[in-house]
Design a protein around this motif. Structure first.
Motif, short mmCIF file in Angstrom:
data_model
loop_
_atom_site.label_atom_id
_atom_site.label_comp_id
_atom_site.label_asym_id
_atom_site.label_seq_id
_atom_site.Cartn_x
_atom_site.Cartn_y
_atom_site.Cartn_z
N SER A 110 0.84 -1.19 0.00
CA SER A 110 0.00 0.00 0.00
C SER A 110 0.88 1.24 0.00
CB SER A 110 -0.92 0.02 1.23
OG SER A 110 -0.15 0.05 2.42
N ALA A 111 0.27 2.38 -0.27
CA ALA A 111 0.99 3.65 -0.24
C ALA A 111 0.09 4.73 0.35
CB ALA A 111 1.46 4.07 -1.64
N SER A 112 0.71 5.65 1.08
CA SER A 112 -0.02 6.77 1.67
C SER A 112 0.71 8.06 1.33
CB SER A 112 -0.13 6.63 3.19
OG SER A 112 -0.81 5.45 3.54
N LYS A 113 -0.06 9.08 1.00
CA LYS A 113 0.53 10.40 0.74
C LYS A 113 0.71 11.12 2.06
CE LYS A 113 0.00 14.51 -2.15
NZ LYS A 113 -0.84 15.17 -3.20
N MET A 114 1.97 11.41 2.41
CA MET A 114 2.26 12.05 3.67
C MET A 114 2.12 13.57 3.56
SD MET A 114 2.81 9.23 5.07
CE MET A 114 3.22 9.78 6.73
N ASP A 115 2.62 14.12 2.46
CA ASP A 115 2.48 15.55 2.16
C ASP A 115 2.74 15.73 0.68
OD1 ASP A 115 5.36 15.73 1.78
OD2 ASP A 115 5.55 15.83 3.95
N GLU A 116 2.90 16.95 0.21
CA GLU A 116 3.06 17.20 -1.22
C GLU A 116 4.39 16.68 -1.77
OE1 GLU A 116 0.73 18.30 -3.28
OE2 GLU A 116 -0.57 18.24 -1.50
N ARG A 117 5.32 16.34 -0.90
CA ARG A 117 6.64 15.93 -1.35
C ARG A 117 7.01 14.50 -0.94
NH1 ARG A 117 9.61 20.30 -3.13
NH2 ARG A 117 11.52 19.05 -3.02
N THR A 118 6.09 13.80 -0.27
CA THR A 118 6.47 12.50 0.28
C THR A 118 5.32 11.51 0.26
OG1 THR A 118 7.92 13.67 1.84
CG2 THR A 118 7.57 11.33 2.24
N PHE A 119 5.61 10.30 -0.20
CA PHE A 119 4.71 9.16 -0.08
C PHE A 119 5.41 8.11 0.78
CE2 PHE A 119 3.22 11.25 -3.83
CZ PHE A 119 1.85 11.01 -3.88
N SER A 120 4.63 7.38 1.54
CA SER A 120 5.14 6.27 2.34
C SER A 120 4.56 4.99 1.77
CB SER A 120 4.75 6.44 3.80
OG SER A 120 5.24 5.38 4.58
N VAL A 121 5.44 4.06 1.40
CA VAL A 121 5.00 2.82 0.76
C VAL A 121 5.34 1.64 1.66
CG1 VAL A 121 5.20 1.37 -1.29
CG2 VAL A 121 5.42 3.86 -1.51
N LYS A 122 4.34 0.80 1.90
CA LYS A 122 4.52 -0.37 2.76
C LYS A 122 4.94 -1.57 1.91
CE LYS A 122 1.88 -3.19 6.09
NZ LYS A 122 0.54 -3.38 6.70
N VAL A 123 6.08 -2.16 2.30
CA VAL A 123 6.63 -3.30 1.56
C VAL A 123 6.92 -4.43 2.55
CG1 VAL A 123 8.45 -4.11 0.00
CG2 VAL A 123 7.73 -1.70 -0.06
N THR A 124 6.53 -5.63 2.21
CA THR A 124 6.86 -6.81 3.01
C THR A 124 7.82 -7.69 2.22
OG1 THR A 124 4.75 -6.79 4.22
CG2 THR A 124 5.95 -8.88 4.14
N VAL A 125 8.90 -8.09 2.90
CA VAL A 125 9.96 -8.89 2.27
C VAL A 125 10.14 -10.18 3.06
CG1 VAL A 125 12.39 -8.96 1.58
CG2 VAL A 125 11.13 -6.78 1.51
N GLU A 126 10.32 -11.29 2.35
CA GLU A 126 10.71 -12.54 2.98
C GLU A 126 12.21 -12.73 2.75
OE1 GLU A 126 8.08 -15.98 2.29
OE2 GLU A 126 6.78 -14.60 1.20
N PRO A 127 13.04 -12.49 3.77
CA PRO A 127 14.49 -12.53 3.58
C PRO A 127 14.99 -13.92 3.17
CG PRO A 127 13.92 -11.38 5.61
CD PRO A 127 12.68 -12.06 5.13
N ILE A 128 15.84 -13.98 2.19
CA ILE A 128 16.42 -15.24 1.71
C ILE A 128 17.47 -15.72 2.71
CG2 ILE A 128 17.83 -16.26 -0.12
CD1 ILE A 128 16.50 -14.25 -2.05
N ASP A 129 17.45 -17.02 3.02
CA ASP A 129 18.31 -17.56 4.08
C ASP A 129 19.56 -18.28 3.56
OD1 ASP A 129 17.44 -19.96 3.01
OD2 ASP A 129 16.68 -20.77 4.90
N ILE A 130 19.88 -18.15 2.29
CA ILE A 130 20.93 -18.96 1.67
C ILE A 130 22.26 -18.89 2.41
CG2 ILE A 130 21.52 -17.11 0.05
CD1 ILE A 130 21.66 -20.88 -0.71
#
Length: 229
Positions: free
Chosen positions: A117-137
């Motif tokens: 998802s993404a949220s507009k924080m102000d006219e110069r900034t968006f905050s984007v939510k990212v989920t990562v599954e870290p690789i264990d190699i």
């Protein structure tokens, strides 16, 4: 004379200077911000980008191919710098970088991440939510090393080495690590998912982009290097 030092550990430097793209228009939307993060990750880790991303930042598929190749080379160079403190002959360095780039290509092909998802924080900034599954190699490689995978290598070199011996020792360490990584690829898995908020911000040059600290924090999640923490 040189000794076997703690420099040959699996605590790798991860201050990656991967290429970052930026878009120069003003009317960014939440959807655009999500597309931008998704596309930036796809081009750096998978070597691909969908048409929407290409249009968003006005680049070609050939540009993506080059960014991807440069990303792999950058990762390979930081890996090599972490393992080898001796000065490598140019031909040897190029050989190892090519092999390490191939190694990372195989690892990154298994990347798992979701731009949620993404949220507009102000006219110069968006905050984007990212989920990562870290690789264990590299956890698997570390387990192999803990179980004696490097014993033969260590036994073939004295505790005190000449510069030439130490260089050969370092190169063999890199080759051993690559071999162990290759062997563990079929067993590659993932750690618990981690969620992070990444900014897409309008810079002073009026270009949108990901702040370096945010990108590096995101990048650090893709492959987990925190083997002893």
């Amino acid at each position: 004379m040189r000794g076997k030092t703690a420099a040959l550990t699996l605590t790798l430097a991860l201050a990656l200077a991967l290429p970052l793209t930026a878009c120069s228009f003003g009317g960014l939307t939440e959807k655009d911000a999500m597309c931008y993060i998704q596309g930036t990750m796809d081009e750096n880790y998978l070597g691909k980008a969908d048409p929407e991303f290409l249009e968003l930042i006005d680049i070609s598929e050939e540009d993506v191919d080059q960014i991807y190749a440069d990303s792999l080379t950058t990762e390979a160079q930081f890996f090599l710098d972490s393992f080898v403190e001796s000065e490598l002959p140019q031909e040897e360095e190029e050989r190892l970088l090519e092999e390490l780039s191939k190694m990372y290509r195989q690892i990154y092909a298994q990347s798992r991440y979701t731009v949620e998802s993404a949220s507009k924080m102000d006219e110069r900034t968006f905050s984007v939510k990212v989920t990562v599954e870290p690789i264990d190699i590299f956890h698997l490689v570390a387990d192999d090393l803990s179980n004696g995978a490097a014993d033969d290598l260590n036994s073939r070199y004295p505790d005190q080495m000449t510069d030439e011996e130490y260089l050969a020792y370092e190169v063999e360490w890199v080759e051993l690590f690559m071999d162990l990584t290759e062997e563990n690829l079929p067993r590659l898995g993932y750690l618990e998912p981690s969620t992070i908020l990444v900014q897409v911000a309008l810079g002073d040059d009026d270009y949108w982009g990901i702040p370096d600290d945010d990108f590096w924090a995101l990048d650090a999640l893709v492959i987990d290097y925190n083997l002893y923490g």
